[in-house]
Design a protein around this motif. Structure first.
Motif, PDB file in Angstrom:
ATOM      1  N   LEU A 188      21.620  32.972  46.267  1.00 40.00           N
ATOM      2  CA  LEU A 188      23.000  32.466  46.269  1.00 40.00           C
ATOM      3  C   LEU A 188      23.594  32.499  44.857  1.00 40.00           C
ATOM      4  N   LEU A 189      22.768  32.187  43.874  1.00 36.39           N
ATOM      5  CA  LEU A 189      23.268  32.179  42.489  1.00 36.39           C
ATOM      6  C   LEU A 189      23.632  33.583  42.027  1.00 36.39           C
ATOM      7  N   VAL A 190      22.783  34.546  42.382  1.00 33.42           N
ATOM      8  CA  VAL A 190      23.105  35.940  42.030  1.00 33.42           C
ATOM      9  C   VAL A 190      24.437  36.326  42.673  1.00 33.42           C
ATOM     10  N   GLY A 191      24.583  36.005  43.942  1.00 36.10           N
ATOM     11  CA  GLY A 191      25.815  36.333  44.674  1.00 36.10           C
ATOM     12  C   GLY A 191      27.025  35.670  44.047  1.00 36.10           C
ATOM     13  N   TRP A 192      26.874  34.393  43.751  1.00 36.65           N
ATOM     14  CA  TRP A 192      27.988  33.610  43.204  1.00 36.65           C
ATOM     15  C   TRP A 192      28.447  34.195  41.861  1.00 36.65           C
ATOM     16  N   LYS A 193      27.483  34.564  41.038  1.00 32.34           N
ATOM     17  CA  LYS A 193      27.833  35.052  39.702  1.00 32.34           C
ATOM     18  C   LYS A 193      28.424  36.462  39.735  1.00 32.34           C
ATOM     19  N   LYS A 194      27.993  37.272  40.709  1.00 32.70           N
ATOM     20  CA  LYS A 194      28.379  38.685  40.661  1.00 32.70           C
ATOM     21  C   LYS A 194      29.413  39.094  41.698  1.00 32.70           C
ATOM     22  N   HIS A 195      29.430  38.421  42.832  1.00 31.84           N
ATOM     23  CA  HIS A 195      30.256  38.950  43.924  1.00 31.84           C
ATOM     24  C   HIS A 195      31.227  37.929  44.511  1.00 31.84           C
ATOM     25  N   LEU A 196      31.400  36.807  43.854  1.00 30.01           N
ATOM     26  CA  LEU A 196      32.201  35.743  44.464  1.00 30.01           C
ATOM     27  C   LEU A 196      33.662  36.162  44.660  1.00 30.01           C
ATOM     28  N   ASP A 197      34.170  35.908  45.860  1.00 27.97           N
ATOM     29  CA  ASP A 197      35.579  36.151  46.169  1.00 27.97           C
ATOM     30  C   ASP A 197      36.246  34.770  46.206  1.00 27.97           C
ATOM     31  N   LYS A 198      36.933  34.447  45.120  1.00 28.92           N
ATOM     32  CA  LYS A 198      37.445  33.072  44.965  1.00 28.92           C
ATOM     33  C   LYS A 198      38.406  32.673  46.084  1.00 28.92           C
ATOM     34  N   ALA A 199      39.243  33.629  46.485  1.00 27.98           N
ATOM     35  CA  ALA A 199      40.221  33.327  47.540  1.00 27.98           C
ATOM     36  C   ALA A 199      39.503  33.006  48.846  1.00 27.98           C
ATOM     37  N   ALA A 200      38.474  33.808  49.138  1.00 24.78           N
ATOM     38  CA  ALA A 200      37.723  33.590  50.371  1.00 24.78           C
ATOM     39  C   ALA A 200      37.006  32.245  50.308  1.00 24.78           C
ATOM     40  N   LEU A 201      36.518  31.903  49.123  1.00 22.49           N
ATOM     41  CA  LEU A 201      35.798  30.637  48.962  1.00 22.49           C
ATOM     42  C   LEU A 201      36.733  29.468  49.250  1.00 22.49           C
ATOM     43  N   GLU A 202      37.978  29.625  48.802  1.00 23.10           N
ATOM     44  CA  GLU A 202      38.933  28.557  49.012  1.00 23.10           C
ATOM     45  C   GLU A 202      39.237  28.380  50.497  1.00 23.10           C
ATOM     46  N   LYS A 203      39.353  29.528  51.181  1.00 22.70           N
ATOM     47  CA  LYS A 203      39.749  29.488  52.589  1.00 22.70           C
ATOM     48  C   LYS A 203      38.609  28.998  53.481  1.00 22.70           C
ATOM     49  N   ASP A 204      37.437  29.573  53.274  1.00 25.98           N
ATOM     50  CA  ASP A 204      36.304  29.265  54.147  1.00 25.98           C
ATOM     51  C   ASP A 204      35.043  29.251  53.294  1.00 25.98           C
ATOM     52  N   PRO A 205      34.799  28.125  52.619  1.00 26.09           N
ATOM     53  CA  PRO A 205      33.699  28.092  51.628  1.00 26.09           C
ATOM     54  C   PRO A 205      32.346  28.465  52.219  1.00 26.09           C
ATOM     55  N   ILE A 206      32.018  27.906  53.378  1.00 26.65           N
ATOM     56  CA  ILE A 206      30.693  28.187  53.930  1.00 26.65           C
ATOM     57  C   ILE A 206      30.596  29.649  54.342  1.00 26.65           C
ATOM     58  N   GLY A 207      31.686  30.166  54.902  1.00 26.93           N
ATOM     59  CA  GLY A 207      31.702  31.573  55.303  1.00 26.93           C
ATOM     60  C   GLY A 207      31.444  32.468  54.098  1.00 26.93           C
ATOM     61  N   GLU A 208      32.083  32.133  52.990  1.00 27.98           N
ATOM     62  CA  GLU A 208      31.919  32.948  51.784  1.00 27.98           C
ATOM     63  C   GLU A 208      30.484  32.825  51.242  1.00 27.98           C
ATOM     64  N   MET A 209      29.952  31.628  51.253  1.00 33.63           N
ATOM     65  CA  MET A 209      28.574  31.459  50.741  1.00 33.63           C
ATOM     66  C   MET A 209      27.586  32.195  51.641  1.00 33.63           C
ATOM     67  N   GLU A 210      27.877  32.168  52.922  1.00 30.09           N
ATOM     68  CA  GLU A 210      27.010  32.864  53.862  1.00 30.09           C
ATOM     69  C   GLU A 210      27.073  34.374  53.588  1.00 30.09           C
ATOM     70  N   ARG A 211      28.298  34.861  53.329  1.00 29.80           N
ATOM     71  CA  ARG A 211      28.470  36.292  53.039  1.00 29.80           C
ATOM     72  C   ARG A 211      27.665  36.662  51.780  1.00 29.80           C
ATOM     73  N   LEU A 212      27.776  35.817  50.744  1.00 28.93           N
ATOM     74  CA  LEU A 212      27.054  36.092  49.497  1.00 28.93           C
ATOM     75  C   LEU A 212      25.554  36.139  49.736  1.00 28.93           C
ATOM     76  N   TYR A 213      25.072  35.175  50.513  1.00 25.54           N
ATOM     77  CA  TYR A 213      23.632  35.114  50.760  1.00 25.54           C
ATOM     78  C   TYR A 213      23.156  36.385  51.459  1.00 25.54           C
ATOM     79  N   LYS A 214      23.902  36.752  52.496  1.00 26.65           N
ATOM     80  CA  LYS A 214      23.500  37.936  53.271  1.00 26.65           C
ATOM     81  C   LYS A 214      23.531  39.191  52.401  1.00 26.65           C
TER      82      LYS A 214
END
Ligand code: ARG
Length: 590
Positions: free
Chosen positions: A170-196
């Motif tokens: 999750l940390l690798v994803g957050w640092k490299k691929h985070l989509d801030k707008a998506a995080l704002e809209k659907d935080p869990i969805g975005e974190m799930e996307r990063l993890y996958k």
């Protein structure tokens, strides 16, 4: 409640004949065959057997000392020493009018309150709650409610998964691929996307895997940046969890995530090592079999090809990291020291799916060896899976795991359709409220009414049906009883007082069923099976329907009318209270 009075008298009688007998085993239960009476006790047979006495003789002696004439027409000895009790009509009537006046509802608060920790729900951070968590959440909440109603001190603890190897990715994803707008809209969805995303990349590229490992090590050794991101992920997830809990009407007394126990893990491992309970094994520290149990019962052994092999619980990995098991041992110790609520638990209940059975058998066994002086009942209340109509694990059409929030939305939408078709005249606001109560109730009840250890097939049609053992059926039954009072413009019978006369068979059957409400609550608390209560409530509605069909209520008069109104009143109360401890609301109209 009457059974408690009978039980107490019977225990007194037994004590007067066998002063050293363990009378807590002398129980009075509803008769299995009502031909012979309303209640029975078979305790005297085992007591006599142990003492090599003649059971019929013991029963005769006990009966001679037993005075239950206030409540019973007769007590009979049957077979090899059963006692059968037949209730007096007046005793049933009194119990009923007491309940109608609000003096009791056929159960007594326990005289021996236990402190019980219920560990349930426990979702994982940065992941949406999925249907697997629904069973734990619903079951755990219901058990906590029932134990509380019976007078126990209950502490609910949400053991959320906020620590563990997933955070490296999750940390690798957050640092490299985070989509801030998506995080704002659907935080869990975005974190799930990063993890996958990172999880897939790790499988392709060992360099990414190394990177994830490094991020995890940094997090665990207190790197400020990583800790900051981790805290943000927790805060975002908890907002979602809170939303779901609020909707489901669930409250936790504490939410100590796994990370809360981090500072204790090192000490736990050292303690277990110095006690000789954990040993080094291939560079890791593990708990192994103590050799004291038969292999079949030993959670640290596993049978392969006819041979018993070691099945250790690793509490410290060769890289120094700790495991789920280590955290659970630390958690147990913390709870036994009184947690933050300041009372040592007498019982801890863990509600998780059946795949964690071995984990808990190992934890419980290890804890017993570690702290043999501590007296506590440890229970793993496990459950099976929810399946789709195809009998495979429940998934969405596109094969994704079903998310709990979406499921709750759909339940309410479907209920709204049904309610709107049936009740066109209700205002939109009322229909929405009914749909909420029925929709959420349906999901909860469908789950709770199953034998928890079985898998079940998720079916909207079945759970929303107005017929059968469902929430809508019971909620509707409740509104029907209540409508009698609206028609008669009676507030409640409590105030009418007066004599009660029960004569119709249907009245008696209903009244006797009502008397057993407390027994059922106790059975649920004992076996951790809310489905007993579901069956009881379903049968109650059946008794009520037969009564209502055969016994006019508002058109009757005198003591008969009082009795019938009392039956209606008390049925409504038991239905409402029963549903409430299942976490289910009712409405006045439907
Ligand atoms: N977080 C875990 C899971 O989702 C459940 C935790 C259960 N409680 C415990 N004390 N281990 O599977």
């Amino acid at each position: 409640m009457l059974h408690i009075f009978l039980e107490q008298r019977l225990q007194d009688a037994v004590r007067s004949i066998l002063p050293d007998a363990d009378i807590s085993r002398v129980l009075v239960r509803p008769a299995t065959d009502t031909k012979f009476g309303d209640y029975q006790s078979n305790a005297l047979m085992s007591l006599a057997k142990e003492r090599k006495m003649n059971p019929r003789q013991l029963a005769t002696d006990v009966k001679a000392k037993l005075d239950v004439s206030e409540w019973c027409d007769k007590v009979e000895i049957a077979g090899a020493g059963f006692l059968n009790f037949t209730l007096k009509l007046s005793a049933i009537g009194q119990a009923l009018s007491g309940a109608a006046r609000g003096e009791h509802l056929f159960f007594q608060k326990t005289t021996k309150p236990r402190t019980v920790v219920v560990d349930f729900s426990s979702p994982n951070i940065a992941k949406p709650m999925h249907v697997g968590h629904i069973r734990s959440t619903i079951l755990g909440d219901s058990l906590a409610r029932i134990l509380r109603l019976l007078g126990h001190r209950v502490v609910t603890d949400n053991h959320i998964g906020d620590w563990g190897t997933q955070f490296g990715k999750l940390l690798v994803g957050w640092k490299k691929h985070l989509d801030k707008a998506a995080l704002e809209k659907d935080p869990i969805g975005e974190m799930e996307r990063l993890y996958k995303l990172v999880n897939a990349a790790c499988e392709q590229d060992p360099a990414v895997l190394d990177e994830a490992r490094q991020e995890l090590v940094n997090l665990q050794s207190g790197d400020e940046t990583n800790l900051g991101i981790w805290r943000e992920m927790i805060a975002l997830s908890e907002t979602q969890f809170e939303r779901v809990y609020k909707r489901l009407g669930i409250k936790f007394d504490c939410t100590y995530g796994e990370s809360f126990y981090n500072p204790m893990l090192k000490g736990v491992v050292e303690d277990l090592r110095s006690a000789g309970l954990a040993k080094e094994s291939d560079g890791a520290i593990a708990i192994l079999s103590d050799g004291k149990l038969p292999p079949k019962e030993d959670p640290f052994l596993v049978q392969r090809d006819g041979e018993w092999l070691a099945n250790p619980a690793i509490i410290q990995k060769d890289d120094g990291g700790f495991n789920y098991a280590t955290t659970d041992l630390a958690t147990l110790q913390f709870r036994m020291e009184g947690g933050t609520w300041g009372a040592k638990p007498d019982e801890i209940i863990y509600v998780t799916d059946g795949r964690q059975q071995l984990h808990f058998r190992q934890i419980f066994r290890a804890f017993r060896n570690w702290h043999p002086e501590i007296d506590v009942k440890l229970a793993h209340v496990w459950f099976g899976s929810i399946l789709g109509e195809d009998n495979k694990p429940f998934k969405t059409r596109s094969g994704e795991t079903v998310k709990l929030e979406g499921l709750l939305d759909e339940a309410e939408e479907r209920a709204l359709k049904i309610v709107s078709e049936k009740n066109k005249e209700l205002t939109e606001q009322t229909r929405l409220e009914i749909a909420r109560v029925v929709g959420l109730g349906s999901i909860k009840y469908f789950d709770l009414s199953q034998n928890r250890q079985s898998d079940y097939v998720f079916s909207w049609d079945k759970m929303l049906s107005l017929q059968g053992n469902t929430a809508p059926y019971l909620q509707y039954a409740y509104t029907r009883v209540r409508s009698i009072f609206r028609k008669g413009e009676l507030q409640d019978v409590g105030s009418t007082g007066g004599d009660i006369s029960l004569d119709a068979l249907e009245e008696l059957a209903l009244a006797k069923h009502l008397l057993n409400f407390g027994l059922v609550l106790e059975a649920v608390a004992e076996d951790y099976r809310p489905n007993f209560l579901c069956t009881y409530l379903y049968e109650l509605s059946g008794h009520f329907a037969r009564f209502y069909e055969n016994c006019p209520v508002l058109k009757s008069e005198g003591a008969q009318r009082t009795a019938r109104l009392a039956l209606c009143e008390v049925t409504a109360k038991v239905l409402k209270q029963g549903l409430e401890v299942l976490g289910i609301e009712v409405t006045e109209t439907m």
